[in-house]
Structure formats: C-alpha cells, structure tokens
Design an enzyme around this catalytic site. Structure first.
Site, PDB file in Angstrom:
ATOM      1  N   GLN A  92       0.808  -1.212   0.000  1.00  0.00           N
ATOM      2  CA  GLN A  92       0.000   0.000   0.000  1.00  0.00           C
ATOM      3  C   GLN A  92       0.841   1.261   0.000  1.00  0.00           C
ATOM      4  O   GLN A  92       2.044   1.233   0.273  1.00  0.00           O
ATOM      5  CB  GLN A  92      -0.920   0.012   1.221  1.00  0.00           C
ATOM      6  N   HIS A  94       0.191   5.783   0.948  1.00  0.00           N
ATOM      7  CA  HIS A  94      -0.696   6.784   1.517  1.00  0.00           C
ATOM      8  C   HIS A  94      -0.487   8.112   0.796  1.00  0.00           C
ATOM      9  O   HIS A  94       0.631   8.436   0.381  1.00  0.00           O
ATOM     10  CB  HIS A  94      -0.415   6.965   3.008  1.00  0.00           C
ATOM     11  N   GLU A 129       3.390   7.414   8.838  1.00  0.00           N
ATOM     12  CA  GLU A 129       3.392   6.485   9.962  1.00  0.00           C
ATOM     13  C   GLU A 129       4.810   6.016  10.280  1.00  0.00           C
ATOM     14  O   GLU A 129       5.724   6.116   9.462  1.00  0.00           O
ATOM     15  CB  GLU A 129       2.482   5.281   9.675  1.00  0.00           C
ATOM     16  N   HIS A 251       4.779   0.190   0.626  1.00  0.00           N
ATOM     17  CA  HIS A 251       5.299  -0.585   1.744  1.00  0.00           C
ATOM     18  C   HIS A 251       4.321  -1.687   2.129  1.00  0.00           C
ATOM     19  O   HIS A 251       3.148  -1.663   1.753  1.00  0.00           O
ATOM     20  CB  HIS A 251       5.564   0.314   2.968  1.00  0.00           C
ATOM     21  N   ARG A 270      -4.178   0.687  -2.276  1.00  0.00           N
ATOM     22  CA  ARG A 270      -3.565  -0.643  -2.253  1.00  0.00           C
ATOM     23  C   ARG A 270      -2.989  -1.019  -3.604  1.00  0.00           C
ATOM     24  O   ARG A 270      -3.560  -0.706  -4.650  1.00  0.00           O
ATOM     25  CB  ARG A 270      -4.596  -1.673  -1.795  1.00  0.00           C
TER      26      ARG A 270
END
Length: 383
Positions: A92, A94, A129, A251, A270
């Site tokens: 995926q 972001h 993240e 990642h 995804r």
C-alpha cells in the site's frame, strides 16, 4: 491521567499469539492484529470519564492544550497501536495532505458512500506512519534501484518475467519503475496468476533471498502484488529499530510485533496482497516512483534518557524510556497531549501502574512522572 481500555482488532493477517504473549493473556485462537490507543472514532480508547474521543470533544483545549488545538484542530492528531503481523499486510501507499484533500472532496462530490468498498479516501488527512519493532520485524519499504529489481526478477528464471526486467533497464529510474508497476497491476489476471505460480515455485526452490517472496505467495497465491513486492526493498528490523513511511512510499509489513504511530487517517491506496479494491489509476497518481534507501531509524538518546525517533512531521512524536533498576523518576509533564504505553517490566505513571500492553492518556499540562523498571513508549505531538 486516564488509564486506557483499548480495542483489539481481529484482522485476518494478525498474529494469534504475539499480543497475548505481551500482555500475559491466554491466546484466544483468533487473529489479534492491532490494539488501538487514541481517539479514532472507529475504536476509541475508553476511560473512566467515557470514550476518549468524547472526553476530548467536551474540552479540546483542556485535554489537548491550546497550541495543539491551534495547529491541528480540536482532535487528537495521532493514533498509537500495537501491531502484530502473523501474515503479510496489503502492499500500500498513503497520499500526501493535498492529495488526500483533493481525493476526499472528489469522492464526496460524486456521492460515493464512505462505506463503499471502492472508496479510496475516508477523510481529508494524510497518513504518515512509523513502525518500531518490539520483536524481529520483516517488511517492505520503498523501491529498489531498477537494476537490482531486474536482477532479482531474472534470478528466478521465469520467462514471463523477462519483459519486466527488460523494461527496468530500458528507461530512466522513474519511468522504469512506473512502467513495470503499471504493467504488473494491469496484466491479464489469468496470465499473471500463472506468472506468480511459476515465480513462487522458483522462489521456493532457490530459497535464500527469495524466501520472503515465497512466504508472501503462500498467503496470496496468484496475486500480482507478489511480483510488485519484488520491486521493493526487503527490510529486517531488530527490536528498537524503526521505519518511517512517508507519503507515496509503497510498503507492506510482513511479520512481527511493533509499536506503530500514525496521523489520524484511514486513507490507503492498495497495490496488491489483498482481496480489497485496487484502484490502479489513482494508485499510480499517488506513488512516488523513486528508488530509496529504507532508512532504518535508531533512537537518538537525550541527556535525560529519552530516546527519540526523529521524523519530519508534527502530528506525532514517538520516544521511549528504558528504565533500569534504581533509575530516578522522569518528569514527562508537557503542554501537549500524551499517550504512555508500557511494553516491558512494570512502570509507574503518576498514580497508575502499567504492565506490558497497558497505557494511559495524559492531558496537556497534567503532571506526568514515570518510574520503575521496564520500557515505556511516549506518544505526543510537536506543537
């Protein structure tokens, strides 16, 4: 200071033992993937004062501090998790903040329900993240150099992979990575399933550097993401090491237990290793097609014993204290909101005693002193 009661999410990829072992409980036999600590409306932590999101909504300035509210709005801008991967998560990426706002507004204008399986943007926020390993932790992070990816594909000796290796060598880096990922995700599904099956058999036979991909294929047979995964850096973290995942970096987490912290968002595009929706055109708009070093982070120790994981964003700041026998108490009082998570030993936080897996919310400005013998993670913001 509030002791938190937290929800464990039973996603199918979760480990059946890792979280239970950490908290000293009997395994349930079911996957336990993530323990959420924070005020996310999907699974807010609970306190004696009520759900944490409602506690914050009732008094944002008092709970978060005026500086945090001015910078991030009247909400806790991060979500802290224990993440226990027993099988690979989806491959995926972001979006960045601007992409998230544009994508969210576009889907809202089209009237796509938030619960729709083909909805990409659940909110208008970005989702950087950080994952910090508590056990040996395997993952994929960022693109390999095209030449390295070409050699990895060629090493399998699968004829249907040769065109991808040729493409990786035929163009400049960005164009090469874009063309190959596009080709893999857009290929005829039956033909790609056969390619993945042939690549899996070769990976199992060769072993060595190919073992991780054989393991991925075991969980996702025939998935194009198995080939896409070979374009990425394979990373093995040791306990205490971390990875920062910024916008556009592809990642996947493969195996292990860690502490994860992220901006408070659900936005995920995804690439594969999932039965869920894969929006290839939107994905290709978001991915950063550049080879990168995974950039394994090790904490930087300050004179007071706080070990900080340095990241380039302000929505969260993660650090830890490893408290030896006889160490003095540490005053963590701050003008920003904090969540404290014990991962080893027995730690006192104010009047609360925290065992592994237990956590506490500290409102902005409230006295916060930690002591004992063990390890405690500190999550807060930069305001």
């Amino acid at each position: 200071m509030d002791r938190l009661s937290n929800t464990i999410r039973p996603y199918a990829w979760g480990s059946t033992t890792a979280i239970a072992q950490l908290i000293g409980a009997e395994p349930t036999g079911e996957p336990q993937a993530e323990m959420w600590m924070g005020a996310h409306p999907g699974a807010p932590s609970r306190t004696e004062r009520g759900p944490l999101n409602e506690v914050i909504d009732a008094d944002p300035a008092g709970q978060l501090g005026s500086a945090a509210v001015a910078k991030f709005g009247p909400r806790l801008p991060f979500l802290l998790k224990l993440l226990a991967a027993g099988a690979p998560l989806s491959l995926q990426v972001h979006p960045n903040l601007q992409q998230a706002k544009e994508g969210y507004e576009a889907e809202e204008a089209k009237g796509v329900p938030l619960s729709a399986p083909d909805r990409n943007y659940k909110d208008a926020n970005h989702k950087p993240e950080l994952i910090c390993a508590l056990t040996p932790f395997d993952g994929l992070c960022g693109f390999r150099a095209p030449e390295d990816a070409a050699k990895l594909l060629e090493g399998l000796g699968v004829d249907s992979l040769k065109p991808y290796a040729d493409l990786l060598r035929a163009h400049p880096e960005e164009a090469a990575l874009r063309e190959v990922l596009t080709a893999v995700l857009s290929a005829d599904r039956d033909e790609m399933a056969q390619t993945v099956a042939d690549a899996t058999a070769a990976a199992q036979r060769i072993g060595g550097d190919y073992e991780p991909y054989a393991g991925i294929a075991h969980h996702y047979p025939g998935d194009p993401g198995v080939i896409a995964a070979m374009l990425l850096n394979y990373v093995q973290l040791q306990p205490g090491e971390a990875l920062f995942l910024g916008a556009g970096v592809p990642h996947a987490y493969l195996n292990g237990l860690g502490v994860e912290i992220m901006a408070n968002s659900d936005n995920v595009l995804r690439c594969g290793l999932t039965p869920k929706h894969v929006d290839v055109p939107e994905l290709l708009r978001i991915v950063r097609f550049e080879a990168t070093d995974p950039g394994v982070l090790r904490p930087e120790a300050s004179p007071d014993g706080e070990e900080v994981y340095d990241t380039p964003i302000d929505e969260f700041r993660l650090s830890r204290f490893v408290l030896p026998e006889g160490a003095p108490a540490h005053d963590l009082t701050a003008a920003t909101p904090q969540i404290l998570l014990c991962t080893a030993g027995a730690v006192g936080a104010g009047e609360l005693g925290l065992a592994p897996g237990q956590s506490a919310f500290v409102p902005a400005g409230e006295k916060a002193e930690v002591s004992g013998v063990g390890t405690i993670f500190r999550a807060t913001v930069v305001a």
